[in-house]
Design a protein around this motif. Structure first.
Motif, PDB file in Angstrom:
ATOM      1  N   UNK A   1      -4.989   7.412 -16.640  1.00 39.16           N
ATOM      2  CA  UNK A   1      -3.822   8.286 -16.539  1.00 39.16           C
ATOM      3  C   UNK A   1      -2.663   7.560 -15.863  1.00 39.16           C
ATOM      4  N   UNK A   2      -1.500   8.207 -15.872  1.00 37.88           N
ATOM      5  CA  UNK A   2      -0.424   7.759 -14.992  1.00 37.88           C
ATOM      6  C   UNK A   2      -0.776   8.198 -13.577  1.00 37.88           C
ATOM      7  N   UNK A   3      -0.176   7.557 -12.590  1.00 34.78           N
ATOM      8  CA  UNK A   3      -0.456   7.926 -11.208  1.00 34.78           C
ATOM      9  C   UNK A   3      -0.035   9.370 -10.950  1.00 34.78           C
TER      10      UNK A   3
ATOM     11  N   UNK B   1       6.017   4.211  -6.687  1.00 33.65           N
ATOM     12  CA  UNK B   1       4.792   3.695  -6.080  1.00 33.65           C
ATOM     13  C   UNK B   1       3.963   2.942  -7.116  1.00 33.65           C
ATOM     14  N   UNK B   2       3.874   3.486  -8.320  1.00 30.76           N
ATOM     15  CA  UNK B   2       3.087   2.861  -9.377  1.00 30.76           C
ATOM     16  C   UNK B   2       3.626   1.487  -9.741  1.00 30.76           C
ATOM     17  N   UNK B   3       4.966   1.336  -9.734  1.00 27.75           N
ATOM     18  CA  UNK B   3       5.577   0.053 -10.087  1.00 27.75           C
ATOM     19  C   UNK B   3       5.599  -0.931  -8.925  1.00 27.75           C
TER      20      UNK B   3
ATOM     21  N   UNK C   1       0.834  -1.202   0.000  1.00 25.54           N
ATOM     22  CA  UNK C   1       0.000   0.000   0.000  1.00 25.54           C
ATOM     23  C   UNK C   1       0.870   1.254   0.000  1.00 25.54           C
ATOM     24  N   UNK C   2       0.662   2.109  -0.976  1.00 27.20           N
ATOM     25  CA  UNK C   2       1.392   3.367  -1.062  1.00 27.20           C
ATOM     26  C   UNK C   2       0.563   4.527  -0.556  1.00 27.20           C
ATOM     27  N   UNK C   3       1.189   5.396   0.206  1.00 31.81           N
ATOM     28  CA  UNK C   3       0.551   6.619   0.693  1.00 31.81           C
ATOM     29  C   UNK C   3       1.313   7.790   0.098  1.00 31.81           C
TER      30      UNK C   3
END
Length: 282
Positions: A253-255, A225-227, A60-62
């Motif tokens: 979209x991209x993050x 984070x996206x990867x 999980x990314x914040x």
């Protein structure tokens, strides 16, 4: 399973501030379930009714701009900072009602962590394990494993004060892993870390999640984070703007583009014509 066992600790109020909407019940199956967290520092409200669920087994990314409330939120989620209002549940256990039980399942790497840097790498990890009540044989075995996994064996007897920034992050992360927690909460773990060390950390975290662990990581690097993550929450001004799987949040979209659309604040070079003309003439 009930999470409210007696009155809340002094200084923590579980009900929302007057006029604030009521938070939904916590998800007792989540690795972390935050409900209605508020935190004020003087006149500044750093976190405003934050509610968020981190699924067990997720990466999980914040993400959020500087001052968004990421560090304050993670500090409250791990028991390092007491909220003014709200609750935190760690796999169904109320963090503030039963802190010892809840914290046994957490490994934490705070932002700007201060280590006992007059210890060697081996001594620091060993100390972390013994503080957790582990027996010495298990601590010794796991310490050797962690030093090897983080490529720190040759520096095992070097004082931490002499470690590079990347080595310091790795030894701090190793100390957070010594007790095999179910959930890791890492605040900016890749800040000031060289690419080789960062790749090493990412691989270890990916293996940890693949084996059933949960990782919560804050970062300013959207591409990372996206990867790396499968879930993400975008926060700004102490509130959640979007949360879900990476694909749900970013859409088409991209993050990074989705983040900018939600947070705003993108500026242009308007008014800096003098800079372009100056560089062209030099």
């Amino acid at each position: 399973m009930t999470a409210q066992a007696g009155p809340p600790p002094s200084g923590t109020r579980t009900s929302e501030p007057q006029g604030a909407p009521a938070a939904p019940p916590p998800d007792l199956g989540a690795a972390l379930s935050l409900r209605g967290l508020w935190k004020r520092f003087g006149e500044k409200i750093a976190v405003k009714g934050m509610s968020l669920d981190v699924p067990a087994g997720s990466f999980y990314g914040l993400v959020g701009p500087n001052g968004a409330g990421k560090t304050t939120t993670l500090s409250m989620a791990t028991g390092l900072l007491r909220p003014d209002f709200g609750t935190v549940h760690v796999r169904g256990t109320d963090l503030w009602q039963r802190p010892d039980e809840a914290k046994r399942g957490l490994g934490v790497l705070p932002d700007g962590v201060r280590l006992f840097d007059r210890l060697t790498g081996t001594q620091l990890i060993t100390y972390a394990g013994l503080l957790r009540g582990m027996d010495r044989d298990t601590v010794a075995s796991r310490t050797a494993d962690l030093l090897r996994a983080f490529d720190l064996t040759k520096d095992a007897n070097t004082y931490v004060v002499d470690y590079s920034a990347g080595m310091t992050k790795k030894i701090a992360l190793a100390s957070a892993l010594i007790h095999a927690p179910g959930t890791l909460v890492l605040d900016e773990p890749f800040e000031a870390v060289d690419p080789v060390s960062a790749a090493n950390i990412r691989e270890i975290l990916a293996d940890y999640v693949a084996s059933g662990g949960t990782v919560v990581v804050s970062s300013h690097v959207m591409d990372l984070v996206q990867r790396m993550c499968d879930h993400v929450a975008i926060i700004a001004e102490g509130q959640v703007l979007a949360a879900g799987t990476i694909d749900e949040v970013r859409g088409e979209q991209s993050l990074e583009d989705r983040f900018v659309d939600l947070v705003g604040g993108r500026s242009t070079g308007e008014g800096l014509g003098w800079l372009r003309s100056s560089s062209a003439s030099s």
